[in-house]
Design a protein around this motif. Structure first.
Motif, PDB file in Angstrom:
ATOM      1  N   CYS A  53      -4.669  15.252  -5.815  1.00 14.49           N
ATOM      2  CA  CYS A  53      -3.903  14.023  -5.987  1.00 14.49           C
ATOM      3  C   CYS A  53      -4.533  13.159  -7.078  1.00 14.49           C
ATOM      4  O   CYS A  53      -5.733  13.233  -7.328  1.00 14.49           O
ATOM      5  CB  CYS A  53      -3.845  13.226  -4.684  1.00 14.49           C
ATOM      6  N   LEU A  54      -3.707  12.330  -7.699  1.00 13.54           N
ATOM      7  CA  LEU A  54      -4.158  11.362  -8.686  1.00 13.54           C
ATOM      8  C   LEU A  54      -3.907   9.963  -8.143  1.00 13.54           C
ATOM      9  O   LEU A  54      -2.774   9.619  -7.804  1.00 13.54           O
ATOM     10  CB  LEU A  54      -3.410  11.548 -10.007  1.00 13.54           C
ATOM     11  N   PHE A  55      -4.958   9.151  -8.058  1.00  8.66           N
ATOM     12  CA  PHE A  55      -4.853   7.757  -7.636  1.00  8.66           C
ATOM     13  C   PHE A  55      -5.038   6.891  -8.876  1.00  8.66           C
ATOM     14  O   PHE A  55      -6.122   6.897  -9.481  1.00  8.66           O
ATOM     15  CB  PHE A  55      -5.920   7.423  -6.593  1.00  8.66           C
ATOM     16  N   THR A  56      -4.013   6.144  -9.271  1.00  6.77           N
ATOM     17  CA  THR A  56      -4.113   5.396 -10.518  1.00  6.77           C
ATOM     18  C   THR A  56      -3.344   4.076 -10.432  1.00  6.77           C
ATOM     19  O   THR A  56      -2.315   3.978  -9.752  1.00  6.77           O
ATOM     20  CB  THR A  56      -3.593   6.231 -11.704  1.00  6.77           C
ATOM     21  N   ALA A  57      -3.876   3.064 -11.118  1.00  6.70           N
ATOM     22  CA  ALA A  57      -3.230   1.744 -11.228  1.00  6.70           C
ATOM     23  C   ALA A  57      -3.015   1.089  -9.871  1.00  6.70           C
ATOM     24  O   ALA A  57      -2.059   0.341  -9.679  1.00  6.70           O
ATOM     25  CB  ALA A  57      -1.905   1.854 -11.989  1.00  6.70           C
ATOM     26  N   ASN A  58      -3.903   1.369  -8.916  1.00  9.15           N
ATOM     27  CA  ASN A  58      -3.843   0.716  -7.612  1.00  9.15           C
ATOM     28  C   ASN A  58      -4.815  -0.454  -7.581  1.00  9.15           C
ATOM     29  O   ASN A  58      -5.843  -0.442  -8.268  1.00  9.15           O
ATOM     30  CB  ASN A  58      -4.192   1.707  -6.502  1.00  9.15           C
ATOM     31  N   THR A  59      -4.521  -1.472  -6.759  1.00 12.26           N
ATOM     32  CA  THR A  59      -5.389  -2.641  -6.663  1.00 12.26           C
ATOM     33  C   THR A  59      -5.616  -3.013  -5.204  1.00 12.26           C
ATOM     34  O   THR A  59      -4.772  -2.762  -4.336  1.00 12.26           O
ATOM     35  CB  THR A  59      -4.781  -3.856  -7.389  1.00 12.26           C
ATOM     36  N   ALA A  60      -6.790  -3.616  -4.944  1.00 10.67           N
ATOM     37  CA  ALA A  60      -7.110  -4.130  -3.617  1.00 10.67           C
ATOM     38  C   ALA A  60      -7.640  -5.549  -3.767  1.00 10.67           C
ATOM     39  O   ALA A  60      -8.388  -5.849  -4.701  1.00 10.67           O
ATOM     40  CB  ALA A  60      -8.151  -3.249  -2.932  1.00 10.67           C
ATOM     41  N   SER A  61      -7.266  -6.422  -2.844  1.00 12.50           N
ATOM     42  CA  SER A  61      -7.641  -7.831  -2.959  1.00 12.50           C
ATOM     43  C   SER A  61      -8.373  -8.361  -1.737  1.00 12.50           C
ATOM     44  O   SER A  61      -8.787  -9.518  -1.714  1.00 12.50           O
ATOM     45  CB  SER A  61      -6.390  -8.683  -3.203  1.00 12.50           C
ATOM     46  N   GLY A  62      -8.560  -7.534  -0.689  1.00 16.53           N
ATOM     47  CA  GLY A  62      -9.239  -7.977   0.515  1.00 16.53           C
ATOM     48  C   GLY A  62     -10.747  -7.969   0.366  1.00 16.53           C
ATOM     49  O   GLY A  62     -11.299  -7.406  -0.591  1.00 16.53           O
ATOM     50  N   THR A 119       0.858  -1.177   0.000  1.00 18.54           N
ATOM     51  CA  THR A 119       0.000   0.000   0.000  1.00 18.54           C
ATOM     52  C   THR A 119       0.896   1.229   0.000  1.00 18.54           C
ATOM     53  O   THR A 119       1.835   1.321   0.797  1.00 18.54           O
ATOM     54  CB  THR A 119      -0.916   0.012   1.237  1.00 18.54           C
ATOM     55  N   ALA A 120       0.627   2.185  -0.883  1.00 22.66           N
ATOM     56  CA  ALA A 120       1.549   3.296  -1.067  1.00 22.66           C
ATOM     57  C   ALA A 120       1.604   4.239   0.133  1.00 22.66           C
ATOM     58  O   ALA A 120       2.667   4.748   0.479  1.00 22.66           O
ATOM     59  CB  ALA A 120       1.172   4.080  -2.330  1.00 22.66           C
ATOM     60  N   MET A 121       0.451   4.482   0.792  1.00 21.76           N
ATOM     61  CA  MET A 121       0.438   5.403   1.934  1.00 21.76           C
ATOM     62  C   MET A 121      -0.537   4.884   2.976  1.00 21.76           C
ATOM     63  O   MET A 121      -1.624   4.410   2.643  1.00 21.76           O
ATOM     64  CB  MET A 121       0.037   6.809   1.484  1.00 21.76           C
ATOM     65  N   ILE A 122      -0.149   4.977   4.256  1.00 19.11           N
ATOM     66  CA  ILE A 122      -1.009   4.562   5.348  1.00 19.11           C
ATOM     67  C   ILE A 122      -1.054   5.659   6.404  1.00 19.11           C
ATOM     68  O   ILE A 122      -0.210   6.547   6.447  1.00 19.11           O
ATOM     69  CB  ILE A 122      -0.527   3.238   5.982  1.00 19.11           C
ATOM     70  N   GLY A 123      -2.070   5.580   7.262  1.00 20.88           N
ATOM     71  CA  GLY A 123      -2.184   6.542   8.351  1.00 20.88           C
ATOM     72  C   GLY A 123      -3.163   6.046   9.389  1.00 20.88           C
ATOM     73  O   GLY A 123      -4.029   5.202   9.104  1.00 20.88           O
ATOM     74  N   SER A 124      -3.045   6.545  10.623  1.00 19.68           N
ATOM     75  CA  SER A 124      -3.947   6.166  11.694  1.00 19.68           C
ATOM     76  C   SER A 124      -4.033   7.284  12.714  1.00 19.68           C
ATOM     77  O   SER A 124      -3.017   7.728  13.260  1.00 19.68           O
ATOM     78  CB  SER A 124      -3.453   4.881  12.376  1.00 19.68           C
ATOM     79  N   GLY A 125      -5.246   7.776  12.944  1.00 14.83           N
ATOM     80  CA  GLY A 125      -5.477   8.761  13.989  1.00 14.83           C
ATOM     81  C   GLY A 125      -5.005  10.166  13.698  1.00 14.83           C
ATOM     82  O   GLY A 125      -4.855  10.971  14.630  1.00 14.83           O
ATOM     83  N   GLU A 126      -4.782  10.501  12.442  1.00 13.35           N
ATOM     84  CA  GLU A 126      -4.340  11.867  12.128  1.00 13.35           C
ATOM     85  C   GLU A 126      -5.444  12.870  12.468  1.00 13.35           C
ATOM     86  O   GLU A 126      -6.607  12.660  12.128  1.00 13.35           O
ATOM     87  CB  GLU A 126      -3.966  11.995  10.653  1.00 13.35           C
ATOM     88  N   PRO A 127      -5.103  13.990  13.106  1.00 16.16           N
ATOM     89  CA  PRO A 127      -6.110  14.996  13.455  1.00 16.16           C
ATOM     90  C   PRO A 127      -6.413  15.901  12.267  1.00 16.16           C
ATOM     91  O   PRO A 127      -5.709  15.890  11.251  1.00 16.16           O
ATOM     92  CB  PRO A 127      -5.416  15.792  14.565  1.00 16.16           C
ATOM     93  N   THR A 128      -7.468  16.681  12.414  1.00 15.01           N
ATOM     94  CA  THR A 128      -7.759  17.715  11.427  1.00 15.01           C
ATOM     95  C   THR A 128      -6.551  18.648  11.313  1.00 15.01           C
ATOM     96  O   THR A 128      -5.978  19.054  12.320  1.00 15.01           O
ATOM     97  CB  THR A 128      -8.993  18.527  11.849  1.00 15.01           C
ATOM     98  N   THR A 176       0.906  11.973  -7.349  1.00 13.21           N
ATOM     99  CA  THR A 176       0.351  10.798  -8.012  1.00 13.21           C
ATOM    100  C   THR A 176       0.656   9.606  -7.117  1.00 13.21           C
ATOM    101  O   THR A 176       1.813   9.368  -6.765  1.00 13.21           O
ATOM    102  CB  THR A 176       0.975  10.574  -9.401  1.00 13.21           C
ATOM    103  N   ILE A 177      -0.376   8.883  -6.728  1.00 16.62           N
ATOM    104  CA  ILE A 177      -0.232   7.711  -5.863  1.00 16.62           C
ATOM    105  C   ILE A 177      -0.626   6.508  -6.712  1.00 16.62           C
ATOM    106  O   ILE A 177      -1.795   6.349  -7.067  1.00 16.62           O
ATOM    107  CB  ILE A 177      -1.101   7.845  -4.610  1.00 16.62           C
ATOM    108  N   ARG A 178       0.356   5.661  -7.050  1.00 15.26           N
ATOM    109  CA  ARG A 178       0.102   4.637  -8.052  1.00 15.26           C
ATOM    110  C   ARG A 178       0.739   3.294  -7.680  1.00 15.26           C
ATOM    111  O   ARG A 178       1.617   3.212  -6.825  1.00 15.26           O
ATOM    112  CB  ARG A 178       0.640   5.083  -9.406  1.00 15.26           C
ATOM    113  N   ASN A 179       0.251   2.263  -8.379  1.00 10.92           N
ATOM    114  CA  ASN A 179       0.830   0.909  -8.279  1.00 10.92           C
ATOM    115  C   ASN A 179       0.835   0.362  -6.860  1.00 10.92           C
ATOM    116  O   ASN A 179       1.638  -0.507  -6.525  1.00 10.92           O
ATOM    117  CB  ASN A 179       2.260   0.877  -8.837  1.00 10.92           C
ATOM    118  N   GLY A 180      -0.063   0.888  -6.005  1.00  9.69           N
ATOM    119  CA  GLY A 180      -0.172   0.335  -4.664  1.00  9.69           C
ATOM    120  C   GLY A 180      -1.025  -0.917  -4.675  1.00  9.69           C
ATOM    121  O   GLY A 180      -1.938  -1.058  -5.499  1.00  9.69           O
ATOM    122  N   THR A 181      -0.758  -1.820  -3.770  1.00 13.07           N
ATOM    123  CA  THR A 181      -1.559  -3.033  -3.684  1.00 13.07           C
ATOM    124  C   THR A 181      -1.607  -3.502  -2.241  1.00 13.07           C
ATOM    125  O   THR A 181      -0.664  -3.310  -1.470  1.00 13.07           O
ATOM    126  CB  THR A 181      -0.978  -4.141  -4.583  1.00 13.07           C
ATOM    127  N   GLY A 182      -2.729  -4.117  -1.856  1.00 12.37           N
ATOM    128  CA  GLY A 182      -2.882  -4.620  -0.501  1.00 12.37           C
ATOM    129  C   GLY A 182      -4.258  -5.207  -0.313  1.00 12.37           C
ATOM    130  O   GLY A 182      -5.132  -5.078  -1.180  1.00 12.37           O
TER     131      GLY A 182
END
Length: 343
Positions: free
Chosen positions: A70-79, A29-38, A46-52
């Motif tokens: 931002c541009l999200f392209t060519a990403n895949t999810a399998s869950g 996965t190209a970028m992750i986060g948890s609990g970020e505030p406003t 461009t966020i691309r070719n991520g998979t998870g």
């Protein structure tokens, strides 16, 4: 992998999404986060070719981060409940002025574009969803190709999708018919606003623009669409409702080339300087007073309304690039079109 780490930080691609890339290389996965505030913001990538399993491009948990331009392209999810481009769980994430292009979901159910799970809220503003698809064998449903999915399960969630554009989504390897660009399901009393959105279904393959089920309520306001196979443009099952009923079939083709104007604009086949969804070649950019020419009268009006745009019609028409200000950019456009209107 970029980890926002729960921090109130700003991550910017200063050269813009065209030049700044976060690449998952098909292994993470190209970028992750948890609990970020406003106040946590991500922009210009461009966020691309991520998979998870959960997400390919971005996965957030309980986050209030904002993503824009931002541009999200060519990403895949399998869950099982994955979002190929973007997945949020809880929190209050905001995604604005972003594009989701050619992302793919390989599970059923899931989303090829954006997926919200659990409680919290979400906001999608002025986003484009174009040519996202599923490779699941979901028959005529092709569930995985849905591009916005809200699945609060037994929690409460609220959200909105406003001024978004949906073009040429593709679903199902057996039958590419589409069951809903926006789907709200497994929800209990969930209110979702869908306002000023546009849906384009080339080749008349998509069946529904919006689908509501399992106790959810989708409020449709001022939405338009074209190219649908059947007149059933919004739908709900016996447990969900769609209120408002404000959905109109409008499929303008001002240059009569058999391609909807909106589709040409989003694919950059034509220019739309003032962002009114009409190609520049079909109107007279800069003719503020509508007298058939761009001249001193228009220049005088523009200078009189210089600065932040007001609600007056002359001020709105002087903002030629629709950025909220009458300034040098608008003046340059007006001068470039000086003279009699063409066509």
């Amino acid at each position: 992998q970029v980890n926002l780490s729960g921090k109130q930080i700003s991550v910017q691609g200063v050269a813009g999404a065209e030049s700044t890339v976060i690449d998952g290389e098909g292994i993470r996965t190209a970028m992750i986060g948890s609990g970020e505030p406003t106040g946590c913001e991500v922009s210009g990538f461009t966020i691309r070719n991520g998979t998870g399993d959960d997400a390919g491009g971005v996965s957030l948990n309980g986050s209030s981060a904002k993503f824009h331009h931002c541009l999200f392209t060519a990403n895949t999810a399998s869950g099982l409940y994955g979002g190929a481009g973007f997945r949020s769980a809880g929190g209050a994430s905001v995604v604005e002025d972003c594009q989701f292009v050619e992302n793919m979901c390989s599970t059923d159910p899931g989303s090829a574009g954006w997926y919200h799970f659990g409680d919290g809220m979400f906001t999608l503003l002025r986003c484009v969803f174009d040519s996202n698809k599923s490779n699941t064998s979901g028959g005529d449903r092709g569930w995985g190709g849905r591009v916005i999915v809200v699945n609060p399960e037994f929690s409460q969630a609220t959200g909105s999708s406003e001024d978004c554009l949906f073009v040429a989504q593709k679903s199902g390897v057996i039958d590419p018919a589409f069951w809903g660009c926006i789907v709200v399901h497994a929800a209990r009393g969930v209110p979702i606003l869908v306002s000023n959105c546009k849906f384009i279904a080339p080749s008349e393959r998509q069946l529904f623009a919006v689908w509501s089920e399992a106790g959810s309520n989708v409020n449709m306001v001022n939405c338009t669409g074209c190219g649908f196979k059947e007149p059933l443009l919004i739908a709900s099952n016996s447990y969900g409702t769609i209120s408002g009923g404000s959905f109109e079939l409008i499929c303008s083709d001002c240059n009569e080339n058999l391609t909807p104007d909106l589709e040409e604009i989003v694919h950059d086949d034509v220019t739309d300087t003032n962002r009114n969804n009409i190609p520049d070649t079909c109107e007279c950019i800069g003719d503020i007073d509508l007298d058939g020419a761009i001249n001193g009268s228009d220049l005088g009006t523009m200078l009189a309304y210089w600065g932040a745009v007001t609600t007056e019609s002359a001020s709105l028409m002087s903002d030629l690039n629709a950025d909220g200000f009458v300034n040098g950019a608008d003046l340059g456009t007006l001068l470039a079109h000086w003279g009699a209107c063409q066509g």
